[in-house]
Design an enzyme around this catalytic site. Structure first.
Site, PDB file in Angstrom:
ATOM      1  N   ARG A   1       0.822  -1.207   0.000  1.00  0.00           N
ATOM      2  CA  ARG A   1       0.000   0.000   0.000  1.00  0.00           C
ATOM      3  C   ARG A   1       0.860   1.263   0.000  1.00  0.00           C
ATOM      4  O   ARG A   1       0.547   2.246  -0.657  1.00  0.00           O
ATOM      5  CB  ARG A   1      -0.921  -0.010   1.221  1.00  0.00           C
ATOM      6  CG  ARG A   1      -1.673   1.281   1.463  1.00  0.00           C
ATOM      7  CD  ARG A   1      -2.720   1.113   2.534  1.00  0.00           C
ATOM      8  NE  ARG A   1      -3.914   0.504   1.972  1.00  0.00           N
ATOM      9  CZ  ARG A   1      -4.900   1.182   1.363  1.00  0.00           C
ATOM     10  NH1 ARG A   1      -4.825   2.498   1.257  1.00  0.00           N
ATOM     11  NH2 ARG A   1      -5.944   0.567   0.879  1.00  0.00           N
TER      12      ARG A   1
ATOM     13  N   SER B   1      -2.159 -16.381   4.419  1.00  0.00           N
ATOM     14  CA  SER B   1      -3.077 -15.575   5.245  1.00  0.00           C
ATOM     15  C   SER B   1      -4.136 -16.486   5.863  1.00  0.00           C
ATOM     16  O   SER B   1      -5.323 -16.212   5.808  1.00  0.00           O
ATOM     17  CB  SER B   1      -3.705 -14.432   4.457  1.00  0.00           C
ATOM     18  OG  SER B   1      -4.693 -14.855   3.562  1.00  0.00           O
TER      19      SER B   1
ATOM     20  N   CYS C   1      -6.230 -20.581  14.106  1.00  0.00           N
ATOM     21  CA  CYS C   1      -7.214 -20.461  15.173  1.00  0.00           C
ATOM     22  C   CYS C   1      -8.504 -21.215  14.852  1.00  0.00           C
ATOM     23  O   CYS C   1      -9.287 -21.536  15.735  1.00  0.00           O
ATOM     24  CB  CYS C   1      -7.549 -18.998  15.407  1.00  0.00           C
ATOM     25  SG  CYS C   1      -6.117 -17.919  15.242  1.00  0.00           S
TER      26      CYS C   1
ATOM     27  N   ARG D   1     -14.135  -2.060  43.015  1.00  0.00           N
ATOM     28  CA  ARG D   1     -14.592  -1.480  44.290  1.00  0.00           C
ATOM     29  C   ARG D   1     -14.027  -2.249  45.458  1.00  0.00           C
ATOM     30  O   ARG D   1     -13.678  -1.668  46.494  1.00  0.00           O
ATOM     31  CB  ARG D   1     -16.126  -1.504  44.358  1.00  0.00           C
ATOM     32  CG  ARG D   1     -16.765  -0.363  43.609  1.00  0.00           C
ATOM     33  CD  ARG D   1     -18.274  -0.437  43.668  1.00  0.00           C
ATOM     34  NE  ARG D   1     -18.770  -0.354  45.038  1.00  0.00           N
ATOM     35  CZ  ARG D   1     -20.055  -0.186  45.350  1.00  0.00           C
ATOM     36  NH1 ARG D   1     -20.958  -0.074  44.377  1.00  0.00           N
ATOM     37  NH2 ARG D   1     -20.433  -0.120  46.594  1.00  0.00           N
TER      38      ARG D   1
HETATM   39  C1  LIG Z   1      -4.846 -24.477  16.781  1.00  0.00           C
HETATM   40  C2  LIG Z   1      -4.490 -23.060  17.014  1.00  0.00           C
HETATM   41  C3  LIG Z   1      -5.460 -22.209  17.523  1.00  0.00           C
HETATM   42  C4  LIG Z   1      -5.153 -20.874  17.730  1.00  0.00           C
HETATM   43  N1  LIG Z   1      -6.137 -20.052  18.212  1.00  0.00           N
HETATM   44  C5  LIG Z   1      -5.872 -18.732  18.347  1.00  0.00           C
HETATM   45  C6  LIG Z   1      -6.896 -17.841  18.771  1.00  0.00           C
HETATM   46  O1  LIG Z   1      -8.044 -18.235  19.018  1.00  0.00           O
HETATM   47  N2  LIG Z   1      -6.595 -16.513  18.884  1.00  0.00           N
HETATM   48  C7  LIG Z   1      -5.352 -16.042  18.584  1.00  0.00           C
HETATM   49  O2  LIG Z   1      -5.132 -14.841  18.691  1.00  0.00           O
HETATM   50  N3  LIG Z   1      -4.359 -16.853  18.195  1.00  0.00           N
HETATM   51  C8  LIG Z   1      -4.588 -18.188  18.063  1.00  0.00           C
HETATM   52  N4  LIG Z   1      -3.591 -19.024  17.632  1.00  0.00           N
HETATM   53  C9  LIG Z   1      -2.271 -18.450  17.336  1.00  0.00           C
HETATM   54  C10 LIG Z   1      -2.249 -17.813  15.965  1.00  0.00           C
HETATM   55  O3  LIG Z   1      -2.695 -18.736  15.031  1.00  0.00           O
HETATM   56  C11 LIG Z   1      -0.865 -17.324  15.676  1.00  0.00           C
HETATM   57  O4  LIG Z   1      -0.494 -16.350  16.598  1.00  0.00           O
HETATM   58  C12 LIG Z   1      -0.728 -16.724  14.288  1.00  0.00           C
HETATM   59  O5  LIG Z   1      -1.089 -17.650  13.313  1.00  0.00           O
HETATM   60  C13 LIG Z   1       0.700 -16.270  14.073  1.00  0.00           C
HETATM   61  O6  LIG Z   1       0.883 -15.803  12.784  1.00  0.00           O
HETATM   62  P1  LIG Z   1       2.310 -15.910  12.125  1.00  0.00           P
HETATM   63  O7  LIG Z   1       2.188 -15.338  10.768  1.00  0.00           O
HETATM   64  O8  LIG Z   1       3.319 -15.356  13.033  1.00  0.00           O
HETATM   65  O9  LIG Z   1       2.620 -17.476  12.062  1.00  0.00           O
HETATM   66  P2  LIG Z   1       1.886 -18.637  11.271  1.00  0.00           P
HETATM   67  O10 LIG Z   1       0.437 -18.378  11.149  1.00  0.00           O
HETATM   68  O11 LIG Z   1       2.305 -19.871  11.956  1.00  0.00           O
HETATM   69  O12 LIG Z   1       2.510 -18.537   9.846  1.00  0.00           O
HETATM   70  C14 LIG Z   1       3.854 -18.839   9.612  1.00  0.00           C
HETATM   71  C15 LIG Z   1       3.960 -19.431   8.231  1.00  0.00           C
HETATM   72  O13 LIG Z   1       5.309 -19.552   7.877  1.00  0.00           O
HETATM   73  C16 LIG Z   1       5.459 -20.720   7.125  1.00  0.00           C
HETATM   74  N5  LIG Z   1       6.861 -21.098   7.206  1.00  0.00           N
HETATM   75  C17 LIG Z   1       7.556 -21.468   8.275  1.00  0.00           C
HETATM   76  N6  LIG Z   1       8.831 -21.716   7.956  1.00  0.00           N
HETATM   77  C18 LIG Z   1       8.953 -21.487   6.625  1.00  0.00           C
HETATM   78  C19 LIG Z   1      10.019 -21.566   5.708  1.00  0.00           C
HETATM   79  N7  LIG Z   1      11.227 -21.946   6.089  1.00  0.00           N
HETATM   80  N8  LIG Z   1       9.781 -21.282   4.414  1.00  0.00           N
HETATM   81  C20 LIG Z   1       8.543 -20.900   4.004  1.00  0.00           C
HETATM   82  N9  LIG Z   1       7.491 -20.806   4.833  1.00  0.00           N
HETATM   83  C21 LIG Z   1       7.719 -21.096   6.127  1.00  0.00           C
HETATM   84  C22 LIG Z   1       4.521 -21.695   7.779  1.00  0.00           C
HETATM   85  O14 LIG Z   1       4.150 -22.730   6.909  1.00  0.00           O
HETATM   86  C23 LIG Z   1       3.355 -20.810   8.127  1.00  0.00           C
HETATM   87  O15 LIG Z   1       2.352 -20.818   7.123  1.00  0.00           O
HETATM   88  C24 LIG Z   1      -3.859 -20.376  17.430  1.00  0.00           C
HETATM   89  C25 LIG Z   1      -2.899 -21.227  16.924  1.00  0.00           C
HETATM   90  C26 LIG Z   1      -3.198 -22.560  16.712  1.00  0.00           C
HETATM   91  C27 LIG Z   1      -2.140 -23.452  16.163  1.00  0.00           C
END
Ligand SMILES: Cc1cc2nc3c(=O)[nH]c(=O)nc-3n(C[C@H](O)[C@H](O)[C@H](O)COP(=O)(O)OP(=O)(O)OC[C@H]3O[C@@H](n4cnc5c(N)ncnc54)[C@H](O)[C@@H]3O)c2cc1C
Ligand SMILES: Cc1cc2nc3c(=O)[nH]c(=O)nc-3n(C[C@H](O)[C@H](O)[C@H](O)COP(=O)(O)OP(=O)(O)OC[C@H]3O[C@@H](n4cnc5c(N)ncnc54)[C@H](O)[C@@H]3O)c2cc1C
Lengths: 440, 440
Positions: free
Chosen positions: A22, A39, A43, A434
Site C-alpha cells: 500500500r 493468510s 485459530c 470497588r
Molecule cells: C490451533 C491453534 C489455535 C489458535 N487459536 C488462536 C486464537 O483463538 N486466537 C489467537 O489470537 N491466536 C490463536 N492461535 C495463534 C495464531 O494462530 C498465531 O499467533 C498466528 O497464526 C501467528 O501468525 P504468524 O504469521 O506469526 O505465524 P503462522 O500463522 O504460523 O505462519 C507462519 C507461516 O510460515 C510458514 N513457514 C515457516 N517456515 C517457513 C520456511 N522456512 N519457508 C517458508 N514458509 C515457512 C509456515 O508454513 C506458516 O504458514 C492459534 C494457533 C493454533 C495453532
C-alpha cells in the site's frame, strides 16, 4: 527496483507485505510459504475438527490468487526457504519445481511458531498436532476415525481441542502437568471453575506428567500411570520457529527473534514479525513472547509500515488471551498474580462472581472476574474473566487500561455503559475494582 | 452525632448513603423518597412492559428493609421533601403521617430527572410516561389494554418502548422530530440502519413535530397530520429535577445542579449526585449532563466518599450510551461528528461494516462501527457501534480510550483479544481505525 521478500505467508507475513504494498505501489514483493495456504487462520482448526465448517479454503482470509491479482504480491506457495545469506541478501529455497533463489532489499522473517514435542517410542502415526490449517483436513479425518483420544496439555489449545472432540462424542483423556487447567492463562480461582467444567465431559488428569508415548501414539506413560487410547494430540505449547535463522540472527531471552520497536532485527534491512518474534511487556518492560494472531498481524503491519517508509513503532504487549470452553468464555490480560510477584510487584487482587444481566432480565449468565493491582502504585496489573457472555469486550477494555497504566481509581471511573439486557449497573469489573478500593 | 440526609432514594441517593455508611459507621443517615421504592432501576421499565418479568419488587436492588437492617440507613419512603432551608440546614417534607422535618450536617440532593412534557388538551388520562418503577405496574396494565399506541420521541426511551410494545403485538406509531431515530446517540450512517429496522415493526414518522395532543391522549396533532390512537407515550427526553432547589442552589448551563469535582454544590455541606447533577465532559472540558445510571451511581459514590472523609474526585463524563432494538445493540461514547465540529474540533471519521465472528464460524452477526477522531491531534473523539453482539464491551473499551486521550495509533495498538467464535482477527474497531490511519 526495491524488493521485499517475506519468509512465511501467515498472518504476519501477509500483513507486512500488504502494508508495504500500500505504501510502495511499485515495490517488488515476494512471499515464500512452505504450505499451500497463505493468510491462513490456525485459530480455526479446533472448530473445523468440531465440524462447524467444512470448506478448508475458509481458513484463508485471502487466496494466493487474490494477493497476486489484487495486491501484486507474488505468493510462492509450497516453497520452503532453506537458507538465508544475510550478507549477500539472498534467500534460497526449494519448491516442487526445484531450487529457488531470490535477492532482497528488505526481508521479513515471519515463520511463526512450531509445536513443542514429547519423546515418543515405536513410531508416531497416531500422534497429532493441531497446528497448521494446511493439514486440517487430514487431521480431522484421522481424529474422526478414532474413539478415545488423549490430549496432552491443558492450555488453550488443549481445552479448545477437548471442546471440539467431546462435542462430537469422542472420549477424551486430558492430561495436564499442573494442578488446574489453563494455569498459564488464569489463576486458580477461575481456573478451578473451568477445570470442573471440562471434567464433566472429559477425563481430566491433573498434576500428571507424560514421560513417553509408545505404540505410535496409543500408549501414554505418565509419572502416575498408563493410558491406552486410539491416538494422542500433543498440545503442550509452541516455540518460536527460528531454526532457519538462529545462528545468524540475534535471539532474545525468550528464544524468539529480538527486534527493536520498528520490528528490525540486528540487520537493518531484516525485519521479523509474528509468532517467531520477541516483544516487550508493557507492564514489566521485560522481553515477552505473545504468540497470538492480533499481535502477529500488528507486528506485520508495523514492519510493513517501516519498510514502506511510514515510520511506526510497536508499543509492546500485555498478553491478552481469550478462549472458550462450551458455555464459558475465558479471557485474561496483563500479569497473573504469581507473575506479578515474580516481577517485583506487590500484587493485591479481588475476585468476584456475578451475573451478566440485570437481575430481572432473563437468561443472565454467570461471570467471574479477578483484577490484580499493585499495592504501591495502585496500577492495574492484570484482569481475568470467565463468563457466559461479553467477556472479550471487558478484557479488551482492561487491555486498553493496562497498556496506559490506569490505576484502580481510573478504572473505577471508566464510564462503562449499562443496559439491563446485557450488563449490570455496577459492572462485574467495577464490583471487583470497588473491592480493591475498599482495601485502601 | 453527624447526620446525613439524602433527598431522593434512587441510584445516586442510595449509592451516596451506602458509601457514607461504610466510611462512617456511626453517622445518622436518613433518606427521603417520595415513592414506595428505593435503589430502583427505571432502566427495567421497558422490559417489564414487554413482560420479561412480572415482580415489581425486582426493580429494587435492595428493599427499604435491607437498608434499615443491614446498613442502618433510615429510609423514609412515601415521603416527599417540599422545602430545604440551606441556611438553617433543615429539610421539610410531607409523608402520609403528616409533615416531617429533619436537620442535617450533610445533604445529598439526588432527585433525579423528570420527563419533558408536551402541551395537551382535553385531559391526559391516556398519556403515559415510562419514568418511575413505582408506577410500572399501572403503566403496564394500562398499555396492555390498548391496541394502537403512539410514541412521541425516537430517542433511547422511544425505541426501547417501541421494542417492548411491538414485541407484544401492539401497533406502534413512532413520531420523531429528526430525520432518523436515535439522532442524539448515533450519526446518520448508523442511525439509518436502526431507523430501517424499527420501520419493519412500527409506523415510523420522521421529520414530524407534535404540536398538541388531544382527547386525553387519543388524538395527536403534528405539523404534518393527525393520528388517532388509543394512547400516547411521551418519550421526548428528561430534564434535571431541580424544582425544589433551583432558587437557592447554583445551576449550571445545562440546567442541572452545578458541583465541583467532589460533587459539592455552592454550599460546602450540600452535595448533589445523579440525573439532577451537571458534570464536565472530559473531551471538551465543557459542562455536560449525562443522565445515565452508572454515572448516577458513581457520582453518588464520590459524594458518599467525600462525606465519609475519604477524598475522591469525579473525573467527568464521556457520555457512554447503550441501548438495543431487537437483534441490534446500539452504543456510543464521546462526541458525535457534528458535536465535535461544534466544539471546535476538526473531526475525521471512518465507518465500516463487518461481522462479529470469523468468516468460518457459524452465526456471525453484522456489526457497524464509526470512529471519530480529531485531524489535528489524532485524538479519538467518539465511537459508535451498532451490531448483533459484543457491542457493549467495545464501547466500554473506547470509553477507557477516550477518557485518557488515546490517539488513533494508541487505539490501533490496543491488544484486543481474538477468538474466532466471538471476534475477528482484525477487530471491526481496528478496521475502522486502520481506515483513519490510511487517511494520514
Ligand atoms: C490451533 C491453534 C489455535 C489458535 N487459536 C488462536 C486464537 O483463538 N486466537 C489467537 O489470537 N491466536 C490463536 N492461535 C495463534 C495464531 O494462530 C498465531 O499467533 C498466528 O497464526 C501467528 O501468525 P504468524 O504469521 O506469526 O505465524 P503462522 O500463522 O504460523 O505462519 C507462519 C507461516 O510460515 C510458514 N513457514 C515457516 N517456515 C517457513 C520456511 N522456512 N519457508 C517458508 N514458509 C515457512 C509456515 O508454513 C506458516 O504458514 C492459534 C494457533 C493454533 C495453532
Ligand atoms: C425508562 C428508563 C430507562 C432507562 N434505561 C437506562 C439504561 O438502560 N441505562 C442507563 O444507564 N440508564 C437508563 N436510564 C436512566 C437511569 O434510570 C437514571 O440515570 C438513574 O435512575 C438516575 O438515578 P438517580 O438516582 O439520579 O435518579 P432516579 O433514579 O430518578 O431517582 C431519584 C429519586 O428521587 C425521588 N425524588 C425526587 N424528588 C423528590 C423529593 N422532592 N422528595 C423525595 N424524593 C424525591 C424520586 O422519586 C426518585 O425515586 C433509564 C431511565 C428510564 C426512565
Amino acid at each position: 527496483m526495491e524488493t521485499l521478500v517475506a519468509v512465511g505467508g501467515g498472518a504476519a507475513g501477509m500483513s507486512a507485505s500488504s502494508r508495504a504494498r500500500r505504501l510502495k505501489p511499485d515495490m517488488e514483493i515476494v512471499v515464500f510459504e512452505s504450505t499451500k495456504m497463505v493468510s491462513h487462520a490456525p485459530c480455526g482448526i479446533p472448530y473445523f475438527v468440531e465440524g462447524l465448517f467444512n470448506d478448508e479454503n475458509l481458513f484463508m482470509t485471502y487466496t494466493p490468487q487474490f494477493f497476486e491479482e489484487k495486491r501484486k504480491i507474488h505468493v510462492k506457495t509450497n516453497t520452503k526457504v532453506t537458507e538465508i545469506d544475510f550478507d549477500s541478501r539472498i534467500v534460497y529455497g526449494e519448491s516442487r519445481e526445484g531450487k529457488i533463489k531470490a535477492e532482497y532489499d528488505y526481508l521479513v522473517i515471519s515463520t511463526g511458531a512450531i509445536p513443542r514435542k514429547i519423546p515418543v517410542e515405536d513410531g508416531n502415526d497416531r500422534i497429532f498436532y493441531a497446528h497448521h490449517p494446511a493439514n486440517a483436513v487430514e487431521l480431522r479425518e484421522r481424529l474422526w476415525s478414532l474413539n478415545t483420544i488423549a490430549i496432552v496439555g491443558g492450555g488453550i489449545l488443549g481445552i479448545e481441542m477437548a471442546e471440539a472432540l467431546t462435542h462430537i462424542g469422542k472420549k477424551v483423556i486430558l492430561i495436564h502437568r499442573s494442578k488446574y487447567l489453563l494455569n498459564k492463562t488464569i489463576d486458580t480461582e477461575l481456573g478451578n471453575i473451568i477445570t470442573q467444567r471440562v471434567s464433566k465431559d472429559a477425563e481430566v488428569r491433573l498434576n500428571e506428567s507424560v514421560e513417553t508415548i509408545k505404540e505410535g501414539g496409543r500408549l501414554i506413560v505418565t509419572d502416575k500411570g498408563k493410558y491406552q487410547v486410539d491416538g494422542t494430540i500433543i498440545a503442550i505449547g509452541v516455540a518460536p520457529n527460528v531454526e532457519l535463522v538462529k545462528d545468524k540472527i540475534k535471539l532474545g531471552e525468550t528464544g524468539a527473534i529480538k527486534v527493536d520497536d520498528h520490528m528490525r532485527t540486528n540487520y537493518r534491512e531484516v525485519y521479523s514479525a509474528g509468532d517467531n518474534t520477541e516483544s516487550v511487556n508493557i507492564i514489566t518492560k521485560k522481553p515477552a513472547w505473545v504468540p497470538f494472531a492480533p499481535v502477529a498481524n500488528k507486528m506485520g503491519y508495523v514492519a510493513g509500515s517501516n519498510i514502506g517508509g511510514h515510520e511506526m513503532r510497536f508499543p509492546g504487549v500485555v498478553n491478552t488471551q481469550i478462549t472458550k470452553y462450551k458455555e464459558f468464555y475465558i479471557g485474561r490480560v496483563g500479569l497473573q498474580e504469581d507473575e506479578a510477584r515474580l516481577h517485583g510487584f506487590k500484587p493485591i487482587s479481588a475476585t468476584i462472581s456475578g451475573k451478566t444481566r440485570a437481575r430481572y432480565y432473563p437468561d443472565a449468565k454467570d461471570i467471574h472476574v479477578k483484577i490484580i493491582a499493585d499495592e504501591n502504585t495502585k496500577r492495574i496489573l492484570g484482569a481475568q474473566i470467565v463468563g457466559g457472555e461479553e467477556v472479550l469486550g471487558r478484557i479488551d477494555m482492561m487491555a486498553a487500561a493496562i497498556m496506559k497504566g490506569f490505576t484502580i481509581e481510573d478504572t473505577f471511573f471508566i464510564e462503562m455503559g449499562y443496559l439491563p439486557a446485557i450488563s449490570r449497573v455496577w459492572d462485574p469489573v467495577i464490583v471487583a475494582i470497588r473491592q480493591l478500593m475498599k482495601d485502601e
